[in-house]
Design a protein around this motif. Sequence first.
Motif, PDB file in Angstrom:
ATOM      1  N   ARG A 180      43.936  38.659  20.325  1.00  0.00           N
ATOM      2  CA  ARG A 180      44.082  40.070  20.724  1.00  0.00           C
ATOM      3  C   ARG A 180      42.736  40.764  20.904  1.00  0.00           C
ATOM      4  NH1 ARG A 180      49.355  41.448  20.270  1.00  0.00           N
ATOM      5  NH2 ARG A 180      50.676  40.108  18.969  1.00  0.00           N
ATOM      6  N   ARG A 181      41.645  40.095  20.521  1.00  0.00           N
ATOM      7  CA  ARG A 181      40.292  40.599  20.723  1.00  0.00           C
ATOM      8  C   ARG A 181      40.110  41.984  20.104  1.00  0.00           C
ATOM      9  NH1 ARG A 181      38.638  38.304  26.757  1.00  0.00           N
ATOM     10  NH2 ARG A 181      39.227  36.154  26.294  1.00  0.00           N
ATOM     11  N   LYS A 182      40.401  42.050  18.811  1.00  0.00           N
ATOM     12  CA  LYS A 182      40.239  43.292  18.076  1.00  0.00           C
ATOM     13  C   LYS A 182      39.052  43.181  17.137  1.00  0.00           C
ATOM     14  CE  LYS A 182      45.114  44.687  18.151  1.00  0.00           C
ATOM     15  NZ  LYS A 182      46.287  45.078  17.312  1.00  0.00           N
ATOM     16  N   GLY A 183      38.593  44.324  16.644  1.00  0.00           N
ATOM     17  CA  GLY A 183      37.484  44.335  15.713  1.00  0.00           C
ATOM     18  C   GLY A 183      36.151  44.522  16.412  1.00  0.00           C
ATOM     19  N   VAL A 184      35.121  44.770  15.604  1.00  0.00           N
ATOM     20  CA  VAL A 184      33.786  45.041  16.156  1.00  0.00           C
ATOM     21  C   VAL A 184      32.732  44.064  15.643  1.00  0.00           C
ATOM     22  CG1 VAL A 184      34.254  47.480  16.490  1.00  0.00           C
ATOM     23  CG2 VAL A 184      33.344  46.693  14.286  1.00  0.00           C
ATOM     24  N   ASN A 185      33.119  43.169  14.741  1.00  0.00           N
ATOM     25  CA  ASN A 185      32.149  42.253  14.153  1.00  0.00           C
ATOM     26  C   ASN A 185      32.113  40.886  14.820  1.00  0.00           C
ATOM     27  OD1 ASN A 185      31.202  44.061  12.163  1.00  0.00           O
ATOM     28  ND2 ASN A 185      32.978  43.606  10.850  1.00  0.00           N
ATOM     29  N   ASN A 186      32.858  40.735  15.924  1.00  0.00           N
ATOM     30  CA  ASN A 186      32.838  39.452  16.634  1.00  0.00           C
ATOM     31  C   ASN A 186      31.759  39.471  17.710  1.00  0.00           C
ATOM     32  OD1 ASN A 186      34.232  40.338  19.323  1.00  0.00           O
ATOM     33  ND2 ASN A 186      35.601  41.089  17.696  1.00  0.00           N
ATOM     34  N   LEU A 187      31.404  38.287  18.189  1.00  0.00           N
ATOM     35  CA  LEU A 187      30.314  38.134  19.156  1.00  0.00           C
ATOM     36  C   LEU A 187      30.598  38.878  20.456  1.00  0.00           C
ATOM     37  CD1 LEU A 187      27.642  36.822  20.000  1.00  0.00           C
ATOM     38  CD2 LEU A 187      28.942  34.772  20.665  1.00  0.00           C
ATOM     39  N   PHE A 188      31.827  38.846  20.916  1.00  0.00           N
ATOM     40  CA  PHE A 188      32.195  39.501  22.178  1.00  0.00           C
ATOM     41  C   PHE A 188      31.964  41.011  22.108  1.00  0.00           C
ATOM     42  CE2 PHE A 188      35.589  41.271  25.003  1.00  0.00           C
ATOM     43  CZ  PHE A 188      35.041  40.849  26.204  1.00  0.00           C
ATOM     44  N   SER A 189      32.407  41.630  21.019  1.00  0.00           N
ATOM     45  CA  SER A 189      32.226  43.076  20.864  1.00  0.00           C
ATOM     46  C   SER A 189      30.752  43.440  20.737  1.00  0.00           C
ATOM     47  CB  SER A 189      32.988  43.576  19.628  1.00  0.00           C
ATOM     48  OG  SER A 189      34.374  43.378  19.775  1.00  0.00           O
ATOM     49  N   LYS A 190      29.981  42.640  20.019  1.00  0.00           N
ATOM     50  CA  LYS A 190      28.563  42.921  19.847  1.00  0.00           C
ATOM     51  C   LYS A 190      27.805  42.786  21.163  1.00  0.00           C
ATOM     52  CE  LYS A 190      28.345  41.632  14.964  1.00  0.00           C
ATOM     53  NZ  LYS A 190      27.767  40.722  13.952  1.00  0.00           N
ATOM     54  N   LEU A 191      28.176  41.813  21.994  1.00  0.00           N
ATOM     55  CA  LEU A 191      27.537  41.678  23.305  1.00  0.00           C
ATOM     56  C   LEU A 191      27.830  42.891  24.181  1.00  0.00           C
ATOM     57  CD1 LEU A 191      28.037  37.910  24.273  1.00  0.00           C
ATOM     58  CD2 LEU A 191      25.871  39.101  23.912  1.00  0.00           C
ATOM     59  N   MET A 208      31.375  35.520  29.280  1.00  0.00           N
ATOM     60  CA  MET A 208      31.346  34.746  28.035  1.00  0.00           C
ATOM     61  C   MET A 208      32.578  33.867  27.949  1.00  0.00           C
ATOM     62  SD  MET A 208      31.436  36.134  24.104  1.00  0.00           S
ATOM     63  CE  MET A 208      32.000  35.061  22.788  1.00  0.00           C
ATOM     64  N   SER A 209      32.352  32.572  27.793  1.00  0.00           N
ATOM     65  CA  SER A 209      33.451  31.619  27.665  1.00  0.00           C
ATOM     66  C   SER A 209      33.379  30.977  26.290  1.00  0.00           C
ATOM     67  CB  SER A 209      33.382  30.546  28.747  1.00  0.00           C
ATOM     68  OG  SER A 209      34.413  29.594  28.567  1.00  0.00           O
ATOM     69  N   ALA A 210      34.463  31.086  25.537  1.00  0.00           N
ATOM     70  CA  ALA A 210      34.513  30.503  24.193  1.00  0.00           C
ATOM     71  C   ALA A 210      35.970  30.435  23.758  1.00  0.00           C
ATOM     72  CB  ALA A 210      33.698  31.332  23.204  1.00  0.00           C
ATOM     73  N   ASP A 211      36.230  29.748  22.644  1.00  0.00           N
ATOM     74  CA  ASP A 211      37.593  29.715  22.130  1.00  0.00           C
ATOM     75  C   ASP A 211      37.892  31.023  21.408  1.00  0.00           C
ATOM     76  OD1 ASP A 211      35.696  28.897  20.157  1.00  0.00           O
ATOM     77  OD2 ASP A 211      37.371  28.383  18.859  1.00  0.00           O
ATOM     78  N   ASN A 212      39.181  31.327  21.260  1.00  0.00           N
ATOM     79  CA  ASN A 212      39.602  32.631  20.752  1.00  0.00           C
ATOM     80  C   ASN A 212      39.590  32.706  19.225  1.00  0.00           C
ATOM     81  OD1 ASN A 212      40.128  33.862  23.287  1.00  0.00           O
ATOM     82  ND2 ASN A 212      42.018  32.679  23.440  1.00  0.00           N
ATOM     83  N   THR A 213      38.493  32.346  18.620  1.00  0.00           N
ATOM     84  CA  THR A 213      38.389  32.477  17.166  1.00  0.00           C
ATOM     85  C   THR A 213      37.980  33.907  16.801  1.00  0.00           C
ATOM     86  OG1 THR A 213      36.066  31.803  17.181  1.00  0.00           O
ATOM     87  CG2 THR A 213      37.711  30.062  16.922  1.00  0.00           C
ATOM     88  N   ASN A 214      38.131  34.267  15.520  1.00  0.00           N
ATOM     89  CA  ASN A 214      37.738  35.606  15.070  1.00  0.00           C
ATOM     90  C   ASN A 214      36.253  35.844  15.268  1.00  0.00           C
ATOM     91  OD1 ASN A 214      40.365  36.234  14.279  1.00  0.00           O
ATOM     92  ND2 ASN A 214      40.065  35.392  12.228  1.00  0.00           N
TER      93      ASN A 214
END
Length: 345
Positions: free
Chosen positions: A14-25, A1-7
Amino acid sequence: MSADNTNTNFGGMRRKGVNNLFSKLNASRGKPVIGIGCVAHIFNNCLQNATDVLPIDVEVIAVKIFKHFYISTVRVEKLKQFCDFVDVEYKKMLSFSKTRFLSLMPAIERIVQMFEPLKAYFLSIDNCPTVLKQFFQNPINEAWMWFVHNIASLFHKVILDVEGDKICATEAALEYFELINKLQNRLNELYLPLKDYIGPILNQDELFDEVSLIRTNVTEDKIVDWNSRNISTEDRWLEVFQKESALKNLKILCEFVFCLPGTSASLERLFSNINNYWSPDKSQLKISTLEAIMQVYTNFKVSCNEMFQFLKSKPQLLKEIHGSKKYDWYQNDDQNFLAGTSKEN
């Protein structure tokens, strides 16, 4: 997955949290997803954040100037009058957006190209925006704009290279590290471009990068080796150009430098050789013939026997030497014959 580092995409840098697209994928696929920050976004954000440490707010200046002329034909016409007065070609002001790639450098470039008429215009009007009045009253601010344009040009070129549809992550990473090296070299050398570096025969920024590249390849040991073998300066550069193809500005510079004669001694030697050869017994030599003889004498550093062996190995050349085509009378006769044939036809 390539994208800008937005929430929304990655949960921030820091790629924290579970509600972002990366974590859901990651959760939905059941196996790790490789997350790659978009290099184009990184470059764009880096440049915009870097300008925040300057004593002037470049982004505010660009937006203010654009909005001032955006919908006012009267203001544009007045600016054109100042352009005519200072003999600068009028160019339309460009907008700037934080969310658009490649927008900052063109906007700054347009300002530095139009700096003199813009300065004269804003300092002459009533109710000039305070931020623009303070900007144009301080002469050092023009230097800051040229500096920002120089650095922005580096980022602009890299973003153009990486925003294509078929670039892979490793190629983008190479562009990333190459930009870092260029910025570090400028910092180490305290490099600043001249004011008129937009559009000359030599691109000073590219020339600086080419010199930096040469320094990494032409080491002290290499120079010692050249000196021990008494390699001439031109042969050293030929060796460099054969190994590195991306040195277009250095090639132009070397072509110019090597055309500059150090002394007139070589010319004096040529005169002496002409006097020795153009004797009273050979006074009927044509200038073109003498020129050809001197060219061979000067440029071919071989013995008579070596030249003899060379000519023997070139039957076509020997045929032309013994032929008559080299004489004017043959050419004239040939032309007369063709003219006569044409008349008969």
